[in-house]
Scaffold this motif. Structure first.
Motif, PDB file in Angstrom:
ATOM      1  N   GLN A  90       0.856  -1.181   0.000  1.00 20.88           N
ATOM      2  CA  GLN A  90       0.000   0.000   0.000  1.00 20.88           C
ATOM      3  C   GLN A  90       0.890   1.229   0.000  1.00 20.88           C
ATOM      4  N   SER A  91       0.306   2.396  -0.166  1.00 22.69           N
ATOM      5  CA  SER A  91       1.106   3.614  -0.268  1.00 22.69           C
ATOM      6  C   SER A  91       1.799   3.928   1.049  1.00 22.69           C
ATOM      7  N   LEU A  92       2.975   4.562   0.937  1.00 22.96           N
ATOM      8  CA  LEU A  92       3.690   4.956   2.153  1.00 22.96           C
ATOM      9  C   LEU A  92       2.888   5.965   2.962  1.00 22.96           C
ATOM     10  N   ASP A  93       2.132   6.821   2.301  1.00 21.30           N
ATOM     11  CA  ASP A  93       1.323   7.795   3.041  1.00 21.30           C
ATOM     12  C   ASP A  93       0.292   7.084   3.923  1.00 21.30           C
ATOM     13  N   ALA A  94      -0.343   6.038   3.381  1.00 23.84           N
ATOM     14  CA  ALA A  94      -1.315   5.282   4.173  1.00 23.84           C
ATOM     15  C   ALA A  94      -0.623   4.575   5.329  1.00 23.84           C
ATOM     16  N   ILE A  95       0.556   4.040   5.080  1.00 25.44           N
ATOM     17  CA  ILE A  95       1.295   3.343   6.133  1.00 25.44           C
ATOM     18  C   ILE A  95       1.726   4.321   7.220  1.00 25.44           C
ATOM     19  N   VAL A  96       2.191   5.503   6.814  1.00 25.10           N
ATOM     20  CA  VAL A  96       2.603   6.513   7.796  1.00 25.10           C
ATOM     21  C   VAL A  96       1.434   6.892   8.697  1.00 25.10           C
ATOM     22  N   ALA A  97       0.266   7.057   8.111  1.00 18.98           N
ATOM     23  CA  ALA A  97      -0.911   7.407   8.925  1.00 18.98           C
ATOM     24  C   ALA A  97      -1.168   6.344   9.980  1.00 18.98           C
ATOM     25  N   ARG A  98      -1.030   5.070   9.620  1.00 20.22           N
ATOM     26  CA  ARG A  98      -1.266   3.995  10.576  1.00 20.22           C
ATOM     27  C   ARG A  98      -0.142   3.917  11.615  1.00 20.22           C
ATOM     28  N   LEU A  99       1.106   4.116  11.179  1.00 21.91           N
ATOM     29  CA  LEU A  99       2.221   4.070  12.123  1.00 21.91           C
ATOM     30  C   LEU A  99       2.114   5.196  13.153  1.00 21.91           C
ATOM     31  N   VAL A 100       1.755   6.391  12.691  1.00 17.46           N
ATOM     32  CA  VAL A 100       1.618   7.517  13.614  1.00 17.46           C
ATOM     33  C   VAL A 100       0.499   7.255  14.618  1.00 17.46           C
ATOM     34  N   SER A 101      -0.620   6.734  14.126  1.00 17.80           N
ATOM     35  CA  SER A 101      -1.702   6.389  15.044  1.00 17.80           C
ATOM     36  C   SER A 101      -1.252   5.320  16.035  1.00 17.80           C
ATOM     37  N   GLY A 102      -0.602   4.272  15.525  1.00 16.37           N
ATOM     38  CA  GLY A 102      -0.195   3.171  16.396  1.00 16.37           C
ATOM     39  C   GLY A 102       0.851   3.554  17.416  1.00 16.37           C
ATOM     40  N   ALA A 103       1.742   4.476  17.064  1.00 14.32           N
ATOM     41  CA  ALA A 103       2.827   4.842  17.978  1.00 14.32           C
ATOM     42  C   ALA A 103       2.436   5.917  18.981  1.00 14.32           C
TER      43      ALA A 103
END
Length: 478
Positions: free
Chosen positions: A263-276
């Motif tokens: 998936q796109s890095l932007d989508a992954i970043v959104a999830r990583l920021v939420s998760g962290a």
């Protein structure tokens, strides 16, 4: 606004014994309310009353248990604004996140209501040889008896719900000790349970000292101890004697981002920021370690820095705030100390790194040495570490190089890599296509290694709170 005072609940009834426990507004530091604080005598009485209620709770019909749980679902819905604000004040949880936890509280009780009437058994074929002809076997599940629950501060509603709701569904009386820093949500739940026709002694909810909570651990009348918290859980298990014990003790969750992440890095970043950084990282499955493939590592770091800079920190009542205070200044100071120690050991600070009272700015560090506390232990704060890898199997080995094993996340467009992660990661749950922080309230949830033993999730908890009872019938001989 909060009530001026809150009683505790002993054998289903409110007791305004005193107002000894002050609960602070975690943003302002002011005393927000006071709650009744139980002593050792109250705890002993609660244990005795729960033990005495074993037969009545076991006989309480499944449809009546369902009705109790459904009553709670209705009342939580009617009081959801009050519950969310209580969370916001007592835990410092941003109001949007607080509303989300109330929704999960409702979900958890709703799931338990459905499970209450389908605790099924088995018919066993015993005629396996000539000597067993004419015998029939059946198994049903029966409640284990009185349960003891000890819950932490970070999810004052939902972690309580994951113990209380399955206990009611299974027919087990219980005594709950909520965290002293965040007891209000549990006491509101107690008030709603007191409106039902549960048998007398079915529940007690008692804020108390850790010493007095030791009675729950050691009393032989308690059949099961369920503890969520820190590494002290292993000590409690050693003291628990013959009772069943389930432990959820945290982790330092890792997330792999593959060369082709799917998936796109932007989508992954959104999830990583939420998760962290969700609720200031005070979650046992918060993203603490990010392993990014070398091909995308630099780009991911840049995108994470930009996303972190956009996070707003402040009063958790503000609808736009994402980062609220940590539970107290001591917790924030520990996280700051770990960040400073990692930098001194050679890590690179990419974002954050500053503390103001109980607030820690969302922080990201690269190449944290693996012997640092920030890498090895549970940070339980708004901080993550990022490192690069080349070989996927090496990334799996690094994730496994931990004393913990609760959940792990994997972003990969390779089905082979996803399946390899499921096969080899030493964790209780592998989340593919998302962060390890993902949880649904009906899934089996728990860890391995230092992260604990047993599983939560309603059906899994009911299994722990019940035991099989065999019936063998010999047909009348000819």
């Amino acid at each position: 606004m909060l009530s001026q005072t809150y009683p505790y609940y002993l054998a289903n009834r409110p007791v305004a014994a005193n107002c000894d426990l002050a609960v602070t507004d975690k943003y302002s530091g002011d005393v927000a309310t006071r709650v009744a604080f139980a002593d050792a005598d109250a705890m002993r009485e609660a244990i005795g009353r729960a033990s005495d209620a074993r037969a009545a709770m076991a006989a309480f019909p499944p449809d009546a248990r369902r009705d109790v749980l459904e009553h709670c679902v209705r009342r939580f819905g009617e009081r959801q604004d009050e519950l969310a604000m209580a969370l916001c004040i007592e835990a410092g949880k941003p109001i949007k996140d607080a509303r989300g936890e109330v929704a999960r509280l409702i979900d958890t009780f709703r799931i338990a209501a459905g499970e209450a009437t389908r605790i099924d058994g088995d018919v066993i074929e015993l005629q396996v040889s000539p000597r067993t002809r004419g015998y029939r076997g059946m198994v049903k599940r029966v409640p284990v008896g009185a349960c003891a629950f000890i819950t932490p501060f970070n999810f004052p509603l939902n972690l309580v719900a994951h113990k209380v709701a399955p206990a009611i569904a299974a027919g087990c009386p219980f005594v709950l000790k909520p965290a002293a820093k965040t007891p209000i949500g549990a006491l509101i739940i107690g008030g709603i349970l007191s409106e039902t026709d549960l048998p007398e002694g079915a529940f007690s909810i008692l804020p108390c000292s850790n010493d007095d909570a030791g009675l729950l651990v050691e009393d032989p009348r308690i059949a099961l101890l369920s503890f969520t918290g820190g590494m002290v859980g292993w000590e409690l298990k050693a003291r628990a004697g013959r009772k069943r014990v389930t432990l959820e003790l945290g982790g330092n969750a890792a997330c792999i981002v593959d060369a082709d992440p799917g998936q796109s890095l932007d989508a992954i970043v959104a999830r990583l920021v939420s998760g962290a950084y969700y609720q200031s990282g005070q979650s046992c499955i918060s993203v603490q370690r990010i392993l990014a493939h070398a091909d995308i590592h630099a780009q991911l770091c840049d995108k994470l820095r930009a996303a972190i800079a956009a996070l707003r920190m402040g009063d958790p009542r503000d609808e736009d705030v994402f980062i609220g205070p940590m539970i107290d200044v001591d917790a924030a100071t520990r996280v700051q100390d770990w960040i400073d120690a990692a930098i001194a050991a050679g890590a690179t600070l990419l974002a954050g790194g500053k503390r103001d009272g109980a607030f820690v700015a969302p922080s990201l560090l690269a190449n944290v040495p693996r012997d640092c506390d920030l890498y090895r232990k549970e940070a339980f704060g708004p901080v993550a570490c990022i490192e690069s890898f080349v070989d996927f199997d090496d990334a799996i080995a690094r994730v496994n190089d931990s004393d913990f094993g609760l959940q792990a996340g994997v972003f990969s467009g390779s089905l082979a890599h996803a399946m390899r992660a499921w096969d080899r990661l030493e964790v209780g749950g592998v989340i593919v296509g998302d962060v390890p922080s993902f949880r649904v309230d009906n899934m089996p949830y728990g860890g391995v290694k230092g992260s604990g033993i047993g599983r939560e999730g309603i059906a899994s908890a009911i299994a722990d709170m019940t035991e099989p009872r065999l019936l063998v019938i010999r047909d009348r001989p000819d």
